[in-house]
Design a protein around this motif. Structure first.
Motif, PDB file in Angstrom:
ATOM      1  N   PHE A 144      44.076  45.187  36.863  1.00  0.00           N
ATOM      2  CA  PHE A 144      43.143  45.260  35.887  1.00  0.00           C
ATOM      3  C   PHE A 144      42.489  44.054  35.487  1.00  0.00           C
ATOM      4  O   PHE A 144      41.472  43.756  35.615  1.00  0.00           O
ATOM      5  CB  PHE A 144      43.608  46.091  34.734  1.00  0.00           C
ATOM      6  N   GLY A 145      43.427  43.143  34.966  1.00  0.00           N
ATOM      7  CA  GLY A 145      43.156  41.857  34.459  1.00  0.00           C
ATOM      8  C   GLY A 145      42.445  41.097  35.796  1.00  0.00           C
ATOM      9  O   GLY A 145      41.564  40.189  35.442  1.00  0.00           O
ATOM     10  N   PHE A 146      43.211  40.801  36.853  1.00  0.00           N
ATOM     11  CA  PHE A 146      42.327  40.314  37.888  1.00  0.00           C
ATOM     12  C   PHE A 146      41.261  40.395  38.459  1.00  0.00           C
ATOM     13  O   PHE A 146      40.167  39.913  38.647  1.00  0.00           O
ATOM     14  CB  PHE A 146      43.455  39.983  38.978  1.00  0.00           C
ATOM     15  N   ALA A 147      40.942  41.947  38.133  1.00  0.00           N
ATOM     16  CA  ALA A 147      39.521  42.422  38.736  1.00  0.00           C
ATOM     17  C   ALA A 147      38.712  41.907  37.661  1.00  0.00           C
ATOM     18  O   ALA A 147      37.308  41.542  38.200  1.00  0.00           O
ATOM     19  CB  ALA A 147      39.631  44.009  38.758  1.00  0.00           C
ATOM     20  N   VAL A 148      38.757  41.959  36.361  1.00  0.00           N
ATOM     21  CA  VAL A 148      37.954  41.449  35.361  1.00  0.00           C
ATOM     22  C   VAL A 148      37.689  39.996  35.519  1.00  0.00           C
ATOM     23  O   VAL A 148      36.422  39.599  35.707  1.00  0.00           O
ATOM     24  CB  VAL A 148      38.418  41.636  33.945  1.00  0.00           C
ATOM     25  N   TYR A 149      38.735  39.364  35.760  1.00  0.00           N
ATOM     26  CA  TYR A 149      38.538  37.656  36.146  1.00  0.00           C
ATOM     27  C   TYR A 149      37.575  37.543  37.691  1.00  0.00           C
ATOM     28  O   TYR A 149      36.793  36.974  37.526  1.00  0.00           O
ATOM     29  CB  TYR A 149      39.971  36.922  36.414  1.00  0.00           C
ATOM     30  N   SER A 150      38.158  38.119  38.607  1.00  0.00           N
ATOM     31  CA  SER A 150      37.229  37.979  39.784  1.00  0.00           C
ATOM     32  C   SER A 150      35.962  38.484  39.801  1.00  0.00           C
ATOM     33  O   SER A 150      35.041  37.931  40.617  1.00  0.00           O
ATOM     34  CB  SER A 150      38.065  38.709  40.921  1.00  0.00           C
ATOM     35  N   GLY A 200      38.920  47.978  35.378  1.00  0.00           N
ATOM     36  CA  GLY A 200      38.605  46.612  35.135  1.00  0.00           C
ATOM     37  C   GLY A 200      37.230  46.235  35.425  1.00  0.00           C
ATOM     38  O   GLY A 200      36.517  45.768  34.406  1.00  0.00           O
ATOM     39  N   LEU A 201      36.537  46.562  36.465  1.00  0.00           N
ATOM     40  CA  LEU A 201      35.549  46.336  36.933  1.00  0.00           C
ATOM     41  C   LEU A 201      34.518  47.279  36.179  1.00  0.00           C
ATOM     42  O   LEU A 201      33.275  46.700  35.697  1.00  0.00           O
ATOM     43  CB  LEU A 201      35.033  46.472  38.435  1.00  0.00           C
ATOM     44  N   GLY A 202      34.792  48.618  35.853  1.00  0.00           N
ATOM     45  CA  GLY A 202      33.867  49.386  35.048  1.00  0.00           C
ATOM     46  C   GLY A 202      33.921  48.938  33.474  1.00  0.00           C
ATOM     47  O   GLY A 202      32.749  48.864  33.132  1.00  0.00           O
ATOM     48  N   ILE A 203      34.918  48.458  33.025  1.00  0.00           N
ATOM     49  CA  ILE A 203      35.026  47.967  31.487  1.00  0.00           C
ATOM     50  C   ILE A 203      34.096  46.732  31.484  1.00  0.00           C
ATOM     51  O   ILE A 203      33.063  46.471  30.508  1.00  0.00           O
ATOM     52  CB  ILE A 203      36.230  47.900  31.012  1.00  0.00           C
ATOM     53  N   ALA A 204      34.179  45.659  32.412  1.00  0.00           N
ATOM     54  CA  ALA A 204      33.270  44.602  32.569  1.00  0.00           C
ATOM     55  C   ALA A 204      32.045  44.953  32.691  1.00  0.00           C
ATOM     56  O   ALA A 204      30.991  44.316  31.944  1.00  0.00           O
ATOM     57  CB  ALA A 204      33.852  43.400  33.770  1.00  0.00           C
ATOM     58  N   TRP A 205      31.562  45.713  33.593  1.00  0.00           N
ATOM     59  CA  TRP A 205      30.037  46.412  33.869  1.00  0.00           C
ATOM     60  C   TRP A 205      29.603  46.744  32.608  1.00  0.00           C
ATOM     61  O   TRP A 205      28.605  46.427  32.115  1.00  0.00           O
ATOM     62  CB  TRP A 205      30.152  47.296  34.939  1.00  0.00           C
ATOM     63  N   LEU A 206      30.535  47.649  31.867  1.00  0.00           N
ATOM     64  CA  LEU A 206      30.049  48.404  30.630  1.00  0.00           C
ATOM     65  C   LEU A 206      29.593  47.389  29.527  1.00  0.00           C
ATOM     66  O   LEU A 206      28.669  47.401  28.757  1.00  0.00           O
ATOM     67  CB  LEU A 206      30.887  49.433  30.194  1.00  0.00           C
ATOM     68  N   ILE A 207      30.781  46.353  29.388  1.00  0.00           N
ATOM     69  CA  ILE A 207      30.471  45.260  28.525  1.00  0.00           C
ATOM     70  C   ILE A 207      29.217  44.463  28.786  1.00  0.00           C
ATOM     71  O   ILE A 207      28.304  44.375  27.871  1.00  0.00           O
ATOM     72  CB  ILE A 207      31.704  44.194  28.448  1.00  0.00           C
ATOM     73  N   PHE A 212      37.303  36.510  30.304  1.00  0.00           N
ATOM     74  CA  PHE A 212      38.545  35.876  30.557  1.00  0.00           C
ATOM     75  C   PHE A 212      39.775  36.097  29.386  1.00  0.00           C
ATOM     76  O   PHE A 212      40.836  36.216  29.987  1.00  0.00           O
ATOM     77  CB  PHE A 212      38.336  34.309  30.455  1.00  0.00           C
ATOM     78  N   TYR A 213      39.300  36.609  28.144  1.00  0.00           N
ATOM     79  CA  TYR A 213      40.461  36.656  27.081  1.00  0.00           C
ATOM     80  C   TYR A 213      40.911  38.211  27.799  1.00  0.00           C
ATOM     81  O   TYR A 213      42.176  38.491  27.518  1.00  0.00           O
ATOM     82  CB  TYR A 213      39.894  36.741  25.761  1.00  0.00           C
ATOM     83  N   LEU A 214      40.021  39.189  28.019  1.00  0.00           N
ATOM     84  CA  LEU A 214      40.563  40.292  28.460  1.00  0.00           C
ATOM     85  C   LEU A 214      41.613  40.316  29.396  1.00  0.00           C
ATOM     86  O   LEU A 214      42.825  41.177  29.553  1.00  0.00           O
ATOM     87  CB  LEU A 214      39.452  41.264  28.687  1.00  0.00           C
ATOM     88  N   ALA A 215      41.277  39.638  30.430  1.00  0.00           N
ATOM     89  CA  ALA A 215      41.908  39.490  31.929  1.00  0.00           C
ATOM     90  C   ALA A 215      43.050  38.778  31.438  1.00  0.00           C
ATOM     91  O   ALA A 215      44.168  39.328  31.980  1.00  0.00           O
ATOM     92  CB  ALA A 215      41.146  38.661  32.834  1.00  0.00           C
ATOM     93  N   GLY A 216      43.389  37.702  30.757  1.00  0.00           N
ATOM     94  CA  GLY A 216      44.607  37.123  30.479  1.00  0.00           C
ATOM     95  C   GLY A 216      45.496  38.022  29.717  1.00  0.00           C
ATOM     96  O   GLY A 216      46.617  38.220  29.867  1.00  0.00           O
ATOM     97  N   ALA A 217      44.928  38.793  28.827  1.00  0.00           N
ATOM     98  CA  ALA A 217      45.835  39.615  27.850  1.00  0.00           C
ATOM     99  C   ALA A 217      46.406  40.706  28.678  1.00  0.00           C
ATOM    100  O   ALA A 217      47.569  41.052  28.529  1.00  0.00           O
ATOM    101  CB  ALA A 217      45.106  40.221  26.768  1.00  0.00           C
ATOM    102  N   ALA A 218      45.631  41.332  29.561  1.00  0.00           N
ATOM    103  CA  ALA A 218      46.338  42.299  30.428  1.00  0.00           C
ATOM    104  C   ALA A 218      47.320  41.846  31.321  1.00  0.00           C
ATOM    105  O   ALA A 218      48.424  42.575  31.589  1.00  0.00           O
ATOM    106  CB  ALA A 218      45.013  42.946  31.325  1.00  0.00           C
ATOM    107  N   ILE A 219      47.031  40.619  32.033  1.00  0.00           N
ATOM    108  CA  ILE A 219      48.018  40.168  32.878  1.00  0.00           C
ATOM    109  C   ILE A 219      49.612  39.639  32.167  1.00  0.00           C
ATOM    110  O   ILE A 219      50.540  39.835  32.586  1.00  0.00           O
ATOM    111  CB  ILE A 219      47.456  39.087  33.636  1.00  0.00           C
ATOM    112  N   PHE A 220      49.202  39.122  31.170  1.00  0.00           N
ATOM    113  CA  PHE A 220      50.350  38.717  30.275  1.00  0.00           C
ATOM    114  C   PHE A 220      51.066  40.019  29.797  1.00  0.00           C
ATOM    115  O   PHE A 220      52.494  39.859  29.985  1.00  0.00           O
ATOM    116  CB  PHE A 220      49.690  37.766  28.857  1.00  0.00           C
ATOM    117  N   ALA A 221      50.543  41.064  29.394  1.00  0.00           N
ATOM    118  CA  ALA A 221      51.159  42.351  29.291  1.00  0.00           C
ATOM    119  C   ALA A 221      52.101  42.853  30.431  1.00  0.00           C
ATOM    120  O   ALA A 221      53.044  43.286  30.060  1.00  0.00           O
ATOM    121  CB  ALA A 221      50.133  43.379  28.649  1.00  0.00           C
ATOM    122  N   GLY A 222      51.468  42.554  31.575  1.00  0.00           N
ATOM    123  CA  GLY A 222      52.149  43.004  32.856  1.00  0.00           C
ATOM    124  C   GLY A 222      53.254  42.101  33.133  1.00  0.00           C
ATOM    125  O   GLY A 222      54.333  42.676  33.375  1.00  0.00           O
ATOM    126  N   GLY A 223      53.126  40.916  32.812  1.00  0.00           N
ATOM    127  CA  GLY A 223      54.480  39.826  32.743  1.00  0.00           C
ATOM    128  C   GLY A 223      55.754  40.575  31.721  1.00  0.00           C
ATOM    129  O   GLY A 223      56.800  40.377  32.203  1.00  0.00           O
TER     130      GLY A 223
END
Length: 406
Positions: free
Chosen positions: A24-30, A150-157, A170-181
């Motif tokens: 999810f996070g990496f999709a938003v970033y990419s 992730g792409l759907g939310i980015a597109w909607l935003i 980038f904040y959204l993407a980083g937070a999701a990936i950190f939570a995965g960690g």
């Protein structure tokens, strides 16, 4: 249900959730990064190629990095990698010039490649030697659903708030990936391979796996970098359209990935990966010869569906690997993959800019896919013998006997 079975189910649930969060996070970033490069830094193809080459340097050193962390379980190494990645990607929007952007990108890339070197090995370890291709395909499908979200939310935003700053993404993407960690750090003993792990593995018997992953690295870099950047820079495709294109791509992968994984389990690696190489030749030829945007969209989607066949590389390694060597072999394969990743982006970008022709890197892709097609003929035919799917769970003598037959 026994306590051990419940623990295994818990680990599967945690791993599925963290796979979702990472994807999810990496999709938003990419989904927004290349548009960020164009809009905020006004970068051209040579800068993009340079950035991508430097970003892949940590991948080139993956086996060494994983070897230095041998005392940690795979899940701890992967969790550490996700935490680093989340922090770095979250800070990306604050980089307003090229040099700081390179620095933060290399930083989070270290974590990304630590995770990448462990994730497929964790999947196969959790699978306990049963239907490795199906489980890899299932995780690919989970990743695709997460990418879709992730792409759907980015597109909607982007649709609702036209002037939203790139920092938000980038904040959204980083937070999701950190939570995965954080979730990855909670995985139990089922996610760790049994016995001691070797530090570095470079054996002649794994030579075909290393060759195939090297060629796959060339293919991945050419298409993932230059296909999308050509659409953005040459054909001026806006961010909303790129996000929509990747949304469609994620739906297709989510539907097809589990079936492709099952196909690899049932037929073995040779047939599916041969089909994969032929498909890549078609895709690269298309990008090298056509200038119709609609056709380029279709080829973009086709390539990403074909990419799912790459689970065959890991299942082939799992077929032949010695006990205790799966994780370091995957890490070494990732290193071989990134030998290409460090050089191909800058080389392709130089060709594009020097000759003012974005199609030149794709002609190189045609040649690489043709070499891959020839290399597939060395793969064993048919699926692994019943009950002998995973080298991790076989006795060493049985592994040696099987390697002799292959």
């Amino acid at each position: 249900m026994s306590d051990d079975a419940r623990a295994l189910r818990r680990d599967w649930n945690l791993f599925t959730a963290l796979t979702f969060l990472f994807s999810f996070g990496f999709a938003v970033y990419s989904g927004v990064f290349q548009n960020f490069l164009r809009d905020e830094l006004h970068a051209g193809p040579l800068q993009l190629g340079s950035l991508e080459s430097m970003r892949e340097i940590p991948g080139f050193l993956t086996a060494i990095m994983a070897g230095t962390l041998i005392a940690l379980a795979e899940s701890r190494v992967a969790g550490l990698g996700l935490l680093i990645t989340g922090i770095g990607i979250g800070a990306t929007g604050h980089m307003h010039s090229f040099a700081p952007l390179v620095a933060i990108t290399v930083f989070w890339s270290i974590g990304f490649h630590l995770y990448a070197s462990m994730s497929s090995a964790i999947t196969l370890t959790l699978a306990k030697g049963q239907e490795g291709g199906r489980h890899l395909g299932r995780m690919a499908a989970v990743g695709s659903v997460a990418t879709l979200a992730g792409l759907g939310i980015a597109w909607l935003i982007k649709q609702l708030f036209e002037a939203v700053p790139y920092n938000t993404f980038f904040y959204l993407a980083g937070a999701a990936i950190f939570a995965g960690g954080v979730l990855c750090m909670m995985l139990g003993h089922h996610s760790a391979s049994e016995g001691s792990r070797a530090r570095l593995i470079l054996r002649r018997e794994y030579g075909l796996f290393y060759l195939l992953t090297f060629l796959e690295g060339c293919r991945r870099q050419i298409f993932s970098i230059f296909a999308s950047f050509a659409l953005i820079l040459v054909y001026h495709v806006p961010l909303a359209h790129m996000l929509a294109l990747q949304l469609i791509n994620s739906i297709l992968i989510a539907v097809t990935a589990p079936y492709i994984g099952k196909l690899v389990d049932r037929k073995g690696e040779r047939g599916p990966l041969t089909f994969y190489s032929i498909g890549l030749i078609v895709v690269f030829l298309g990008y090298a010869t056509t200038k119709t945007v609609g056709a380029l969209y279709a080829l973009f989607l086709l390539d990403n569906i074909l990419f799912t066949f790459g689970v065959g590389f890991t299942t082939y390694l799992n077929r032949i690997v010695r006990k205790g060597e799966l994780t370091p072999c995957v890490a070494m394969g990732l290193t071989m993959n990134h030998v290409a990743a460090v050089t191909v982006p800058i080389g392709g970008a130089w060709l594009w800019q020097r000759f003012h022709n974005y199609q030149l890197p794709f002609w190189i892709g045609v040649a690489i896919a043709a070499v891959s097609l020839l290399a597939m003929r060395w793969l064993p035919t048919g699926p692994p013998p019943s009950g002998r799917v995973s080298g991790e769970e076989e006795e060493m003598e049985a592994v040696e006997e099987k390697l002799g037959r292959v």
